[in-house]
Design a protein around this motif. Structure first.
Motif, PDB file in Angstrom:
ATOM      1  N   ASP A 162      49.185  42.491  34.692  1.00  0.00           N
ATOM      2  CA  ASP A 162      49.196  43.925  34.709  1.00  0.00           C
ATOM      3  C   ASP A 162      47.130  43.388  34.279  1.00  0.00           C
ATOM      4  N   ASP A 163      46.872  42.714  33.280  1.00  0.00           N
ATOM      5  CA  ASP A 163      45.730  41.611  32.878  1.00  0.00           C
ATOM      6  C   ASP A 163      45.120  41.001  34.564  1.00  0.00           C
ATOM      7  N   ASN A 164      45.708  40.379  35.395  1.00  0.00           N
ATOM      8  CA  ASN A 164      44.569  40.378  36.433  1.00  0.00           C
ATOM      9  C   ASN A 164      44.505  41.155  37.708  1.00  0.00           C
ATOM     10  N   THR A 165      45.798  42.149  37.621  1.00  0.00           N
ATOM     11  CA  THR A 165      46.279  43.126  38.212  1.00  0.00           C
ATOM     12  C   THR A 165      44.456  44.606  38.431  1.00  0.00           C
ATOM     13  N   TYR A 166      44.639  44.757  36.952  1.00  0.00           N
ATOM     14  CA  TYR A 166      44.301  45.756  36.312  1.00  0.00           C
ATOM     15  C   TYR A 166      43.178  46.409  35.421  1.00  0.00           C
ATOM     16  N   GLY A 167      43.621  44.757  35.113  1.00  0.00           N
ATOM     17  CA  GLY A 167      41.824  44.273  34.005  1.00  0.00           C
ATOM     18  C   GLY A 167      41.031  43.411  34.383  1.00  0.00           C
ATOM     19  N   PRO A 168      41.074  42.689  33.478  1.00  0.00           N
ATOM     20  CA  PRO A 168      39.648  42.020  34.301  1.00  0.00           C
ATOM     21  C   PRO A 168      40.093  40.403  34.385  1.00  0.00           C
ATOM     22  N   THR A 218      48.032  41.304  47.417  1.00  0.00           N
ATOM     23  CA  THR A 218      48.607  42.983  47.488  1.00  0.00           C
ATOM     24  C   THR A 218      48.935  43.604  45.890  1.00  0.00           C
ATOM     25  N   TYR A 219      48.586  45.442  46.369  1.00  0.00           N
ATOM     26  CA  TYR A 219      49.474  45.916  44.864  1.00  0.00           C
ATOM     27  C   TYR A 219      49.006  47.029  44.994  1.00  0.00           C
ATOM     28  N   ASN A 220      49.600  47.688  44.011  1.00  0.00           N
ATOM     29  CA  ASN A 220      49.250  49.652  43.980  1.00  0.00           C
ATOM     30  C   ASN A 220      50.315  50.122  45.031  1.00  0.00           C
ATOM     31  N   THR A 221      51.404  49.379  45.575  1.00  0.00           N
ATOM     32  CA  THR A 221      52.292  49.760  46.387  1.00  0.00           C
ATOM     33  C   THR A 221      52.761  51.292  46.252  1.00  0.00           C
ATOM     34  N   SER A 222      53.136  51.867  47.418  1.00  0.00           N
ATOM     35  CA  SER A 222      53.114  53.173  47.541  1.00  0.00           C
ATOM     36  C   SER A 222      54.524  53.445  48.981  1.00  0.00           C
ATOM     37  N   GLN A 246      51.206  41.425  42.887  1.00  0.00           N
ATOM     38  CA  GLN A 246      51.784  39.781  43.392  1.00  0.00           C
ATOM     39  C   GLN A 246      50.833  39.187  42.694  1.00  0.00           C
ATOM     40  N   ARG A 247      50.980  37.346  42.888  1.00  0.00           N
ATOM     41  CA  ARG A 247      49.647  36.419  42.374  1.00  0.00           C
ATOM     42  C   ARG A 247      48.489  36.227  43.676  1.00  0.00           C
ATOM     43  N   SER A 248      47.824  36.565  43.725  1.00  0.00           N
ATOM     44  CA  SER A 248      46.560  36.326  44.001  1.00  0.00           C
ATOM     45  C   SER A 248      47.061  34.868  44.741  1.00  0.00           C
ATOM     46  N   HIS A 249      46.694  34.200  46.092  1.00  0.00           N
ATOM     47  CA  HIS A 249      47.293  33.251  46.818  1.00  0.00           C
ATOM     48  C   HIS A 249      46.307  33.017  48.208  1.00  0.00           C
ATOM     49  N   TYR A 250      46.822  31.384  48.270  1.00  0.00           N
ATOM     50  CA  TYR A 250      46.479  31.695  50.321  1.00  0.00           C
ATOM     51  C   TYR A 250      46.714  30.714  50.823  1.00  0.00           C
ATOM     52  N   HIS A 251      46.751  30.355  52.368  1.00  0.00           N
ATOM     53  CA  HIS A 251      47.170  29.718  53.102  1.00  0.00           C
ATOM     54  C   HIS A 251      46.461  28.603  53.502  1.00  0.00           C
ATOM     55  N   SER A 252      46.635  27.552  52.966  1.00  0.00           N
ATOM     56  CA  SER A 252      46.023  26.380  53.147  1.00  0.00           C
ATOM     57  C   SER A 252      45.675  25.475  55.360  1.00  0.00           C
ATOM     58  N   SER A 253      46.687  26.448  55.560  1.00  0.00           N
ATOM     59  CA  SER A 253      46.966  25.189  56.974  1.00  0.00           C
ATOM     60  C   SER A 253      47.634  26.200  58.048  1.00  0.00           C
ATOM     61  N   ALA A 254      47.880  27.423  57.879  1.00  0.00           N
ATOM     62  CA  ALA A 254      47.443  28.378  59.344  1.00  0.00           C
ATOM     63  C   ALA A 254      46.484  29.604  58.980  1.00  0.00           C
ATOM     64  N   HIS A 255      46.349  29.996  59.986  1.00  0.00           N
ATOM     65  CA  HIS A 255      45.543  30.991  59.929  1.00  0.00           C
ATOM     66  C   HIS A 255      46.589  32.152  59.743  1.00  0.00           C
ATOM     67  N   ARG A 263      43.522  43.106  47.679  1.00  0.00           N
ATOM     68  CA  ARG A 263      41.916  42.563  46.661  1.00  0.00           C
ATOM     69  C   ARG A 263      41.697  41.077  47.880  1.00  0.00           C
ATOM     70  N   PHE A 264      40.907  40.883  48.728  1.00  0.00           N
ATOM     71  CA  PHE A 264      40.666  40.121  49.446  1.00  0.00           C
ATOM     72  C   PHE A 264      39.955  38.921  48.330  1.00  0.00           C
ATOM     73  N   GLY A 265      39.853  37.989  48.676  1.00  0.00           N
ATOM     74  CA  GLY A 265      38.542  36.701  49.176  1.00  0.00           C
ATOM     75  C   GLY A 265      38.373  36.257  46.936  1.00  0.00           C
ATOM     76  N   VAL A 266      39.496  36.182  46.047  1.00  0.00           N
ATOM     77  CA  VAL A 266      38.896  36.168  43.960  1.00  0.00           C
ATOM     78  C   VAL A 266      40.622  35.743  43.672  1.00  0.00           C
ATOM     79  N   GLY A 267      40.473  34.720  42.930  1.00  0.00           N
ATOM     80  CA  GLY A 267      41.225  34.431  42.451  1.00  0.00           C
ATOM     81  C   GLY A 267      41.725  35.152  41.316  1.00  0.00           C
ATOM     82  N   ASP A 268      43.702  34.836  40.933  1.00  0.00           N
ATOM     83  CA  ASP A 268      43.735  35.487  39.315  1.00  0.00           C
ATOM     84  C   ASP A 268      43.129  34.426  38.723  1.00  0.00           C
TER      85      ASP A 268
END
Length: 232
Positions: A90-96, A123-127, A57-66, A79-84
């Motif tokens: 494929d490139d933003n999940t497994y690439g640079p 969230t990625y690489n789900t099984s 999925q795309r990296s994202h955040y919630h601005s109004s709620a914990h 993956r926490f803390g960085v944006g795509d």
């Protein structure tokens, strides 16, 4: 039970938070929706969804709620803390094509994550592999059922699934992909009110009551992200 904290400084795209991301492992609770519904409810957090996650999925955040998330089935990398930085999944999940930094955690059933508002996550690489879908009744902002607790236990779990909850009385959660706000606007995310209780540990200092100390954000002074990083 072990609570691990991760401090995630702001980036060019993502506000993250002065509060640390909290990861709870070793809870002696069956990873069953009604069990966590009971726990979170008694501590003042409202369960709003169960999602099954796709491969990525795309990296994202919630601005109004914990946000509090618990894994009910399957495994994945979060993956926490960085944006795509690209629309190519494929490139933003497994690439640079992502920002530098962040942390990756292997998630498995029973793991609980407490994300302060602004925390980037992906969230990625789900099984087992499956399609992304909302499994609980409703639109993801509440459980549309006469008996929410019973309805959650009737949800058939397949693939990698998580249940999400938010503090009672908090604003409705949104979903931002990063880059929509400038650094001045990050400060509004950092001042989302601190919850009155931890979703897992209530008022224990082992949870957010002790690990999320009161933070005085200077709303009159903008600081460059690299300067704030040095203070966290």
């Amino acid at each position: 039970m072990q609570v691990t904290q991760y401090r995630l400084p702001p980036t060019a795209l993502m506000p993250n938070s002065p509060y640390p991301l909290l990861h709870y492992r070793g809870l002696e609770i069956e990873p069953k929706a009604s069990k966590f519904y009971d726990l979170f409810s008694q501590n003042g957090w409202r369960v709003q969804w169960i999602y099954r996650y796709g491969e990525t999925q795309r990296s994202h955040y919630h601005s109004s709620a914990h946000e509090c998330m618990v894994v009910l089935s399957g495994t994945a990398t979060i993956r926490f803390g960085v944006g795509d930085t690209s629309l190519d999944m494929d490139d933003n999940t497994y690439g640079p094509a992502r920002e530098q930094g962040g942390v990756e955690i292997e998630a498995r059933p029973g793991d609980v994550f407490l994300l302060p508002a602004g925390t980037a996550h992906k969230t990625y690489n789900t099984s087992p592999r499956a399609d992304f879908t909302l499994l609980s009744p409703g639109d993801g902002h509440g459980i549309d059922a006469q008996d929410p607790r019973a309805a959650l236990d009737q949800v058939p779990l397949s693939g990698f699934t998580m249940l999400g909850a938010y503090p009672e009385g908090s604003s409705s959660w949104d979903s931002l992909k990063g880059g929509e706000k400038n650094f001045d606007e990050f400060r509004s995310v950092w001042t989302v009110p601190k919850p009155e209780r931890d979703p897992v540990l209530d008022t224990s200092p082992q949870g957010l009551m002790g690990l999320w100390p009161d933070v005085d954000i200077d709303l009159q002074t903008a600081e460059a992200p690299q300067r704030l990083r040095s203070r966290l």
